[in-house]
Design a protein around this motif. Sequence first.
Motif, PDB file in Angstrom:
ATOM      1  N   LYS A 195     -14.170  59.680 -19.571  1.00 35.67           N
ATOM      2  CA  LYS A 195     -15.088  60.813 -19.684  1.00 35.67           C
ATOM      3  C   LYS A 195     -14.537  62.024 -18.931  1.00 35.67           C
ATOM      4  N   ALA A 196     -14.039  61.794 -17.734  1.00 35.36           N
ATOM      5  CA  ALA A 196     -13.474  62.886 -16.942  1.00 35.36           C
ATOM      6  C   ALA A 196     -12.231  63.450 -17.616  1.00 35.36           C
ATOM      7  N   ALA A 197     -11.444  62.586 -18.211  1.00 35.90           N
ATOM      8  CA  ALA A 197     -10.234  63.038 -18.902  1.00 35.90           C
ATOM      9  C   ALA A 197     -10.593  63.964 -20.061  1.00 35.90           C
ATOM     10  N   SER A 198     -11.578  63.573 -20.850  1.00 40.12           N
ATOM     11  CA  SER A 198     -11.995  64.415 -21.972  1.00 40.12           C
ATOM     12  C   SER A 198     -12.533  65.753 -21.497  1.00 40.12           C
ATOM     13  N   GLU A 199     -13.294  65.739 -20.408  1.00 43.34           N
ATOM     14  CA  GLU A 199     -13.851  66.986 -19.874  1.00 43.34           C
ATOM     15  C   GLU A 199     -12.752  67.913 -19.370  1.00 43.34           C
ATOM     16  N   LEU A 200     -11.768  67.343 -18.682  1.00 43.53           N
ATOM     17  CA  LEU A 200     -10.652  68.161 -18.203  1.00 43.53           C
ATOM     18  C   LEU A 200      -9.865  68.743 -19.365  1.00 43.53           C
ATOM     19  N   ARG A 201      -9.624  67.928 -20.366  1.00 41.33           N
ATOM     20  CA  ARG A 201      -8.878  68.409 -21.522  1.00 41.33           C
ATOM     21  C   ARG A 201      -9.616  69.567 -22.192  1.00 41.33           C
ATOM     22  N   ASP A 202     -10.926  69.443 -22.344  1.00 38.91           N
ATOM     23  CA  ASP A 202     -11.711  70.525 -22.943  1.00 38.91           C
ATOM     24  C   ASP A 202     -11.662  71.787 -22.081  1.00 38.91           C
ATOM     25  N   GLU A 203     -11.721  71.594 -20.769  1.00 39.46           N
ATOM     26  CA  GLU A 203     -11.687  72.736 -19.854  1.00 39.46           C
ATOM     27  C   GLU A 203     -10.343  73.453 -19.899  1.00 39.46           C
ATOM     28  N   TYR A 204      -9.270  72.686 -20.094  1.00 40.95           N
ATOM     29  CA  TYR A 204      -7.933  73.255 -20.012  1.00 40.95           C
ATOM     30  C   TYR A 204      -7.418  73.826 -21.333  1.00 40.95           C
ATOM     31  N   LEU A 205      -8.143  73.592 -22.420  1.00 40.43           N
ATOM     32  CA  LEU A 205      -7.700  74.126 -23.709  1.00 40.43           C
ATOM     33  C   LEU A 205      -7.540  75.647 -23.638  1.00 40.43           C
ATOM     34  N   ASN A 206      -6.419  76.119 -24.163  1.00 44.75           N
ATOM     35  CA  ASN A 206      -6.143  77.563 -24.251  1.00 44.75           C
ATOM     36  C   ASN A 206      -5.959  78.226 -22.885  1.00 44.75           C
ATOM     37  N   ARG A 207      -5.785  77.452 -21.844  1.00 46.66           N
ATOM     38  CA  ARG A 207      -5.491  78.008 -20.523  1.00 46.66           C
ATOM     39  C   ARG A 207      -3.983  78.203 -20.377  1.00 46.66           C
ATOM     40  N   SER A 208      -3.603  79.138 -19.538  1.00 43.79           N
ATOM     41  CA  SER A 208      -2.180  79.416 -19.335  1.00 43.79           C
ATOM     42  C   SER A 208      -1.542  78.347 -18.451  1.00 43.79           C
ATOM     43  N   VAL A 209      -0.229  78.253 -18.566  1.00 43.10           N
ATOM     44  CA  VAL A 209       0.521  77.325 -17.718  1.00 43.10           C
ATOM     45  C   VAL A 209       0.319  77.689 -16.249  1.00 43.10           C
ATOM     46  N   GLU A 210       0.286  78.986 -15.951  1.00 38.63           N
ATOM     47  CA  GLU A 210       0.107  79.432 -14.562  1.00 38.63           C
ATOM     48  C   GLU A 210      -1.252  78.996 -14.020  1.00 38.63           C
ATOM     49  N   TYR A 211      -2.280  79.096 -14.853  1.00 34.63           N
ATOM     50  CA  TYR A 211      -3.624  78.668 -14.434  1.00 34.63           C
ATOM     51  C   TYR A 211      -3.630  77.166 -14.138  1.00 34.63           C
ATOM     52  N   LEU A 212      -3.017  76.386 -15.018  1.00 41.61           N
ATOM     53  CA  LEU A 212      -3.010  74.939 -14.850  1.00 41.61           C
ATOM     54  C   LEU A 212      -2.162  74.513 -13.664  1.00 41.61           C
ATOM     55  N   ARG A 213      -1.148  75.291 -13.335  1.00 38.45           N
ATOM     56  CA  ARG A 213      -0.355  74.958 -12.156  1.00 38.45           C
ATOM     57  C   ARG A 213      -1.217  75.027 -10.897  1.00 38.45           C
ATOM     58  N   GLU A 214      -2.147  75.970 -10.856  1.00 41.77           N
ATOM     59  CA  GLU A 214      -3.056  76.080  -9.716  1.00 41.77           C
ATOM     60  C   GLU A 214      -4.042  74.917  -9.674  1.00 41.77           C
ATOM     61  N   ARG A 215      -4.328  74.319 -10.820  1.00 42.17           N
ATOM     62  CA  ARG A 215      -5.279  73.216 -10.884  1.00 42.17           C
ATOM     63  C   ARG A 215      -4.629  71.853 -10.666  1.00 42.17           C
ATOM     64  N   ALA A 216      -3.326  71.789 -10.703  1.00 41.61           N
ATOM     65  CA  ALA A 216      -2.635  70.511 -10.522  1.00 41.61           C
ATOM     66  C   ALA A 216      -2.897  69.958  -9.133  1.00 41.61           C
ATOM     67  N   GLY A 217      -2.996  68.638  -9.044  1.00 45.73           N
ATOM     68  CA  GLY A 217      -3.247  68.013  -7.746  1.00 45.73           C
ATOM     69  C   GLY A 217      -2.846  66.555  -7.740  1.00 45.73           C
ATOM     70  N   LEU A 218      -3.061  65.917  -6.624  1.00 47.06           N
ATOM     71  CA  LEU A 218      -2.691  64.507  -6.467  1.00 47.06           C
ATOM     72  C   LEU A 218      -3.908  63.595  -6.383  1.00 47.06           C
ATOM     73  N   SER A 219      -5.092  64.174  -6.520  1.00 52.06           N
ATOM     74  CA  SER A 219      -6.311  63.369  -6.464  1.00 52.06           C
ATOM     75  C   SER A 219      -7.385  64.016  -7.331  1.00 52.06           C
ATOM     76  N   HIS A 220      -8.389  63.204  -7.670  1.00 50.03           N
ATOM     77  CA  HIS A 220      -9.517  63.671  -8.471  1.00 50.03           C
ATOM     78  C   HIS A 220     -10.669  62.700  -8.236  1.00 50.03           C
ATOM     79  N   PRO A 221     -11.897  63.175  -8.207  1.00 50.91           N
ATOM     80  CA  PRO A 221     -13.036  62.274  -7.960  1.00 50.91           C
ATOM     81  C   PRO A 221     -13.144  61.120  -8.953  1.00 50.91           C
ATOM     82  N   ALA A 222     -12.623  61.306 -10.174  1.00 48.94           N
ATOM     83  CA  ALA A 222     -12.716  60.258 -11.194  1.00 48.94           C
ATOM     84  C   ALA A 222     -11.468  59.381 -11.267  1.00 48.94           C
ATOM     85  N   MET A 223     -10.575  59.519 -10.293  1.00 47.23           N
ATOM     86  CA  MET A 223      -9.395  58.659 -10.262  1.00 47.23           C
ATOM     87  C   MET A 223      -9.771  57.266  -9.783  1.00 47.23           C
ATOM     88  N   PHE A 224      -9.081  56.256 -10.312  1.00 47.14           N
ATOM     89  CA  PHE A 224      -9.287  54.875  -9.877  1.00 47.14           C
ATOM     90  C   PHE A 224      -7.986  54.105 -10.061  1.00 47.14           C
TER      91      PHE A 224
END
Length: 257
Positions: A11-40
């Motif tokens: 569910k979190a993966a689908s939400e992130l994908r929808d949020e990131y659609l049509n976003r720039s590479v520069e924007y997504l670089r700022e969102r990259a990380g090593l953790s997420h609340p929905a990670m397991f």
Amino acid sequence: MAYLFPRLLPKAASELRDEYLNRSVEYLRERAGLSHPAMFYAATGGIRLPQQRLAALREAVLTCAVERGYPTKPGRRQAAGFDIEVATILARDSGIIPAEAVAGDLWACLSLVVLPDVAAWRFQDFHRDRVLGTDVTRHVFGRLWWRAHLLYEEEGGREDLYASLSVFGEAAFDQIYARRTSIGGSPHLVRAIVRVWQGLDVPSDMERALLRDFLKRVLRLNAFMSFDSLPPEVLDQELEVLFRESFAATAGTPVAA
């Protein structure tokens, strides 16, 4: 050592994908990380991957992209070079094992949490199959791990893997891996196919049809022959015969060695 890689809830993966659609590479670089609340992580099977190793993996993959023009959209040659380099990194250095590599939510975590900018740089449309792990053979990173896994030999060097990965494109590997219960599930057989194909003079406009016919012949022979039990030189000879039969059926003339 076998590490458990982080995974991302669907569910979190689908939400992130929808949020990131049509976003720039520069924007997504700022969102990259090593953790997420929905990670397991998988409940059993190894030690959780240390965060510093995950960070090192991101840095290695990002460096490959930067060397090929990131964040500017890559050309065909740049994209192909990136795929080969990252496939080598994933197979040799990541620590991902087959039991983990079949999990689409692992690849979703890499493409949507750890490396969303690189995923968007490589495939601008951010297609579901490329980032969600719904089809590992099409995932931006998962497909590369599987290619390298099928071709990588411990006794071979880095250049050997590079050469093998450059023999077939994505469409050809899709044909092979689509038959993963018989052909694509045997690294021994796939490596032999690549070795033999390299020694043949195949017209580029015939490659797809020839490979399709050849794989059908391999499947038929697989019903009563154990390819994995054959020494490499014997297996190569068997495959050469099949390739020549396929060429004769496809083109009507024998293929030159």
